[in-house]
Scaffold this motif. Structure first.
Motif, PDB file in Angstrom:
ATOM      1  N   ALA A   1       0.831  -1.210   0.000  1.00  8.35           N
ATOM      2  CA  ALA A   1       0.000   0.000   0.000  1.00  8.35           C
ATOM      3  C   ALA A   1       0.862   1.255   0.000  1.00  8.35           C
ATOM      4  O   ALA A   1       0.536   2.254  -0.658  1.00  8.35           O
ATOM      5  N   GLU A   2       1.977   1.226   0.724  1.00  7.13           N
ATOM      6  CA  GLU A   2       2.859   2.390   0.789  1.00  7.13           C
ATOM      7  C   GLU A   2       3.492   2.681  -0.559  1.00  7.13           C
ATOM      8  O   GLU A   2       3.795   3.844  -0.881  1.00  7.13           O
ATOM      9  N   ALA A   3       3.713   1.659  -1.366  1.00  7.96           N
ATOM     10  CA  ALA A   3       4.299   1.850  -2.687  1.00  7.96           C
ATOM     11  C   ALA A   3       3.256   2.162  -3.760  1.00  7.96           C
ATOM     12  O   ALA A   3       3.586   2.260  -4.938  1.00  7.96           O
ATOM     13  N   ASN A   4       1.991   2.327  -3.350  1.00  9.80           N
ATOM     14  CA  ASN A   4       0.901   2.660  -4.281  1.00  9.80           C
ATOM     15  C   ASN A   4       0.742   1.606  -5.375  1.00  9.80           C
ATOM     16  O   ASN A   4       0.515   1.930  -6.537  1.00  9.80           O
ATOM     17  N   ARG A   5       0.848   0.353  -5.008  1.00 13.91           N
ATOM     18  CA  ARG A   5       0.740  -0.720  -5.988  1.00 13.91           C
ATOM     19  C   ARG A   5      -0.499  -1.545  -5.713  1.00 13.91           C
ATOM     20  O   ARG A   5      -1.008  -1.600  -4.592  1.00 13.91           O
ATOM     21  N   GLY A   6      -0.988  -2.194  -6.774  1.00 12.29           N
ATOM     22  CA  GLY A   6      -2.196  -2.981  -6.659  1.00 12.29           C
ATOM     23  C   GLY A   6      -2.082  -4.064  -5.624  1.00 12.29           C
ATOM     24  O   GLY A   6      -0.995  -4.611  -5.407  1.00 12.29           O
ATOM     25  N   PRO A   7      -3.163  -4.403  -4.947  1.00  7.39           N
ATOM     26  CA  PRO A   7      -4.527  -3.864  -5.138  1.00  7.39           C
ATOM     27  C   PRO A   7      -4.809  -2.569  -4.384  1.00  7.39           C
ATOM     28  O   PRO A   7      -5.959  -2.250  -4.133  1.00  7.39           O
ATOM     29  N   PHE A   8      -3.744  -1.840  -4.015  1.00  8.66           N
ATOM     30  CA  PHE A   8      -3.909  -0.611  -3.241  1.00  8.66           C
ATOM     31  C   PHE A   8      -3.633   0.639  -4.083  1.00  8.66           C
ATOM     32  O   PHE A   8      -3.237   1.671  -3.549  1.00  8.66           O
ATOM     33  N   ASP A   9      -3.819   0.570  -5.388  1.00  6.52           N
ATOM     34  CA  ASP A   9      -3.465   1.684  -6.270  1.00  6.52           C
ATOM     35  C   ASP A   9      -4.676   2.549  -6.605  1.00  6.52           C
ATOM     36  O   ASP A   9      -4.882   2.926  -7.751  1.00  6.52           O
ATOM     37  N   LEU A  10      -5.495   2.873  -5.588  1.00  9.69           N
ATOM     38  CA  LEU A  10      -6.670   3.709  -5.819  1.00  9.69           C
ATOM     39  C   LEU A  10      -6.292   5.124  -6.212  1.00  9.69           C
ATOM     40  O   LEU A  10      -7.073   5.824  -6.854  1.00  9.69           O
ATOM     41  N   ALA A  11      -5.090   5.567  -5.838  1.00 10.06           N
ATOM     42  CA  ALA A  11      -4.656   6.910  -6.225  1.00 10.06           C
ATOM     43  C   ALA A  11      -4.401   7.006  -7.723  1.00 10.06           C
ATOM     44  O   ALA A  11      -4.317   8.117  -8.271  1.00 10.06           O
ATOM     45  N   GLU A  12      -4.266   5.869  -8.408  1.00 15.49           N
ATOM     46  CA  GLU A  12      -4.004   5.866  -9.845  1.00 15.49           C
ATOM     47  C   GLU A  12      -5.071   5.073 -10.589  1.00 15.49           C
ATOM     48  O   GLU A  12      -4.785   4.423 -11.592  1.00 15.49           O
ATOM     49  N   ALA A  13      -6.294   5.114 -10.084  1.00 13.49           N
ATOM     50  CA  ALA A  13      -7.382   4.365 -10.713  1.00 13.49           C
ATOM     51  C   ALA A  13      -7.724   4.994 -12.060  1.00 13.49           C
ATOM     52  O   ALA A  13      -8.384   6.028 -12.132  1.00 13.49           O
ATOM     53  N   GLU A  14      -7.260   4.376 -13.151  1.00 13.05           N
ATOM     54  CA  GLU A  14      -7.396   4.975 -14.482  1.00 13.05           C
ATOM     55  C   GLU A  14      -8.853   5.172 -14.881  1.00 13.05           C
ATOM     56  O   GLU A  14      -9.185   6.151 -15.550  1.00 13.05           O
ATOM     57  N   SER A  15      -9.725   4.273 -14.492  1.00 12.50           N
ATOM     58  CA  SER A  15     -11.122   4.384 -14.880  1.00 12.50           C
ATOM     59  C   SER A  15     -11.838   5.524 -14.169  1.00 12.50           C
ATOM     60  O   SER A  15     -12.907   5.950 -14.602  1.00 12.50           O
ATOM     61  N   GLU A  16     -11.250   6.033 -13.093  1.00 11.88           N
ATOM     62  CA  GLU A  16     -11.881   7.100 -12.336  1.00 11.88           C
ATOM     63  C   GLU A  16     -11.119   8.421 -12.417  1.00 11.88           C
ATOM     64  O   GLU A  16     -11.727   9.486 -12.495  1.00 11.88           O
ATOM     65  N   LEU A  17      -9.787   8.349 -12.383  1.00  8.98           N
ATOM     66  CA  LEU A  17      -8.968   9.560 -12.186  1.00  8.98           C
ATOM     67  C   LEU A  17      -7.933   9.754 -13.279  1.00  8.98           C
ATOM     68  O   LEU A  17      -6.903  10.384 -13.044  1.00  8.98           O
ATOM     69  N   THR A  18      -8.181   9.273 -14.463  1.00 11.85           N
ATOM     70  CA  THR A  18      -7.209   9.369 -15.564  1.00 11.85           C
ATOM     71  C   THR A  18      -5.919   8.682 -15.136  1.00 11.85           C
ATOM     72  O   THR A  18      -5.893   7.482 -14.952  1.00 11.85           O
ATOM     73  N   ALA A  19      -4.832   9.427 -14.954  1.00 10.04           N
ATOM     74  CA  ALA A  19      -3.576   8.802 -14.532  1.00 10.04           C
ATOM     75  C   ALA A  19      -3.303   9.000 -13.051  1.00 10.04           C
ATOM     76  O   ALA A  19      -2.372   8.434 -12.511  1.00 10.04           O
TER      77      ALA A  19
ATOM     78  N   THR B   1      -2.620 -10.501  -9.154  1.00 11.46           N
ATOM     79  CA  THR B   1      -3.543 -11.555  -8.758  1.00 11.46           C
ATOM     80  C   THR B   1      -4.842 -11.001  -8.180  1.00 11.46           C
ATOM     81  O   THR B   1      -5.927 -11.473  -8.521  1.00 11.46           O
ATOM     82  N   PHE B   2      -4.729  -9.987  -7.320  1.00  9.95           N
ATOM     83  CA  PHE B   2      -5.907  -9.490  -6.611  1.00  9.95           C
ATOM     84  C   PHE B   2      -6.495  -8.266  -7.314  1.00  9.95           C
ATOM     85  O   PHE B   2      -5.755  -7.431  -7.840  1.00  9.95           O
ATOM     86  N   PRO B   3      -7.816  -8.149  -7.316  1.00 12.78           N
ATOM     87  CA  PRO B   3      -8.453  -6.968  -7.918  1.00 12.78           C
ATOM     88  C   PRO B   3      -8.289  -5.737  -7.029  1.00 12.78           C
ATOM     89  O   PRO B   3      -8.046  -5.847  -5.829  1.00 12.78           O
ATOM     90  N   ARG B   4      -8.449  -4.585  -7.634  1.00 20.45           N
ATOM     91  CA  ARG B   4      -8.293  -3.319  -6.915  1.00 20.45           C
ATOM     92  C   ARG B   4      -9.394  -3.149  -5.866  1.00 20.45           C
ATOM     93  O   ARG B   4     -10.555  -3.440  -6.116  1.00 20.45           O
ATOM     94  N   LEU B   5      -9.005  -2.668  -4.696  1.00 18.38           N
ATOM     95  CA  LEU B   5      -9.950  -2.422  -3.617  1.00 18.38           C
ATOM     96  C   LEU B   5     -10.545  -1.019  -3.718  1.00 18.38           C
ATOM     97  O   LEU B   5      -9.983  -0.137  -4.355  1.00 18.38           O
ATOM     98  N   ARG B   6     -11.685  -0.827  -3.056  1.00 18.41           N
ATOM     99  CA  ARG B   6     -12.245   0.509  -2.940  1.00 18.41           C
ATOM    100  C   ARG B   6     -11.499   1.272  -1.852  1.00 18.41           C
ATOM    101  O   ARG B   6     -10.884   0.676  -0.964  1.00 18.41           O
ATOM    102  N   ILE B   7     -11.586   2.595  -1.891  1.00 11.75           N
ATOM    103  CA  ILE B   7     -10.839   3.403  -0.928  1.00 11.75           C
ATOM    104  C   ILE B   7     -11.340   3.150   0.489  1.00 11.75           C
ATOM    105  O   ILE B   7     -10.547   3.130   1.445  1.00 11.75           O
ATOM    106  N   ASP B   8     -12.647   2.932   0.678  1.00 13.13           N
ATOM    107  CA  ASP B   8     -13.147   2.665   2.025  1.00 13.13           C
ATOM    108  C   ASP B   8     -12.664   1.302   2.526  1.00 13.13           C
ATOM    109  O   ASP B   8     -12.383   1.129   3.724  1.00 13.13           O
ATOM    110  N   GLN B   9     -12.520   0.336   1.620  1.00 12.76           N
ATOM    111  CA  GLN B   9     -12.000  -0.972   2.027  1.00 12.76           C
ATOM    112  C   GLN B   9     -10.527  -0.883   2.414  1.00 12.76           C
ATOM    113  O   GLN B   9     -10.078  -1.551   3.356  1.00 12.76           O
TER     114      GLN B   9
END
Length: 391
Positions: free
Chosen positions: A258-276, A353-361
């Motif tokens: 999560a600290e490295a902003n990598r999946g499944p904790f990459d909500l800060a870079e969610a392309e479908s929501e926030l572009t890049a 392997t794991f899908p991206r989580l929501r920010i609340d999760q």
């Protein structure tokens, strides 16, 4: 095990006595040389990690990955570096110019700073303070400021939302990371990275496996070689109090991801929501700095895990003299990079392997599960040490 401080002391003596340089010029030359070596290693490791990421991703998706530039695509990363260097660097209208250009630099400073604390080999630590764990936490926190500044200064609503997500996530998971470090410090009795590794040298003495090898294995080693070194295997039993080390190691890998902003904790870079994400408005090497920092943060997380929990450059010794002598012939930096890249592969495996989580999760996982569990683990570790239930 070769002590690299022999080489550094020889070079220092060469500058001061043989060349007759004053303390100021000798230290200046040494600092410049170390800086060049660190930046060169930084760039080379980034190239290796990017190539490795593409191939690992392709393997998990039943593809072959980039294959056009060079045999097996090994020069594709170099082509991407050239492309990044020649891209135009544009400015954003109504952006805060000072913060906009300062943000990538802060992220790089935090990344290079934490990279310099890694225990590559005995006597080869670039920065080795007696409060090293505290300094690592302090320096790495600069990256959070760089991420938030990038989103705020870009004058882009998507970047602002991304930066807020990234800052909240990083600040949250730094709590669990810090508690993991403190748990290791409680067991090993030092905050200095070289001291942490030194405390884990010896037969089966890596922090993560102290107390986790079944009694039957310890008894088998004793039967093979019943000398004093083999008898140290009696510290492997689970009741010795080292279950907290295993819990801290697992939580460290989760929080580090999560600290490295990598999946499944990459909500800060969610392309479908926030572009890049927070670096949407960056081009050229402005974007390249964030790209490099992400991969080096992955390496730093894995390297610190290898140093704190797996003994860093310490070889695998089990108390059998012939086997231990063979393992000691392998250079320390080989052990360190082997352990680190193994953990890097594990973290890449998790990402693909794991899908991206929501920010609340993501926040619920940290504040409701990981942090309370780490607080309990720290208390148990302190009780183990207080009552002498350690090696």
């Amino acid at each position: 095990m070769f002590d690299f401080s022999i080489v550094t002391n020889w070079f220092d003596t060469l500058l001061r006595q043989t060349c007759g340089l004053s303390d100021f010029w000798a230290i200046l030359i040494e600092c410049v040389l170390v800086g060049v070596i660190v930046l060169t290693a930084y760039a080379l490791i980034c190239i290796v990690l990017i190539f490795m990421e593409r191939k690992v991703c392709a393997y998990f998706q039943c593809r072959v990955g980039p294959m056009r530039v060079g045999p097996w695509g090994i020069f594709q990363v170099f082509a991407d570096v050239v492309k990044m260097l020649i891209k135009e660097i544009f400015s954003v209208d109504r952006a805060d110019k000072l913060l906009y250009y300062l943000a990538p630099i802060l992220v790089m400073v935090a990344s290079v700073g934490t990279f310099s604390f890694l225990p590559f080999n005995k006597g080869m630590e670039v920065l080795d303070f007696n409060v090293g764990v505290f300094m690592i936490t302090a320096v790495s926190s600069l990256g959070v400021i760089g991420i938030f500044m990038a989103g705020w200064a870009s004058n882009n609503k998507y970047s602002v939302v991304s930066a807020m997500r990234g800052a909240v996530q990083l600040i949250s998971y730094e709590m669990s990371l810090g508690l993991c470090y403190i748990t290791a410090v409680v067991f090993l009795g030092t905050m200095q990275m070289s001291g942490i590794v030194e405390a884990q040298t010896g037969p089966w003495n890596w922090l993560i496996i102290q107390g986790h090898v079944p009694a039957c294995v310890a008894f088998l080693v004793f039967l093979i070689d019943g000398n004093a070194e083999a008898r140290q295997a009696d510290g492997w039993f689970l009741f010795k109090g080292h279950i907290p080390a295993l819990i801290a190691f697992v939580i460290y890998l989760i929080a580090g991801n999560a600290e490295a902003n990598r999946g499944p904790f990459d909500l800060a870079e969610a392309e479908s929501e926030l572009t890049a994400g927070y670096h949407t408005e960056y081009s050229g090497m402005g974007f390249g700095f964030y790209y490099l920092a992400e991969y080096l943060n992955l390496f730093v997380i894995a390297g610190l895990a290898a140093g704190v929990f797996l003994g860093g450059w310490a070889p695998l010794n089990i108390g059998i003299e012939a086997f231990d002598n063979l393992m000691n012939l392998i250079p320390g930096f080989i052990w360190f990079f082997g352990k680190t890249f193994f953990l890097v592969f594990i973290l890449m495996w998790i990402r693909w392997t794991f899908p991206r989580l929501r920010i609340d999760q993501i926040l619920k996982l940290e504040w409701k599960y990981l942090m309370p569990l780490m607080l309990l683990t720290l208390v148990v570790a302190a009780v183990c040490v207080a009552f002498g239930l350690t090696l």
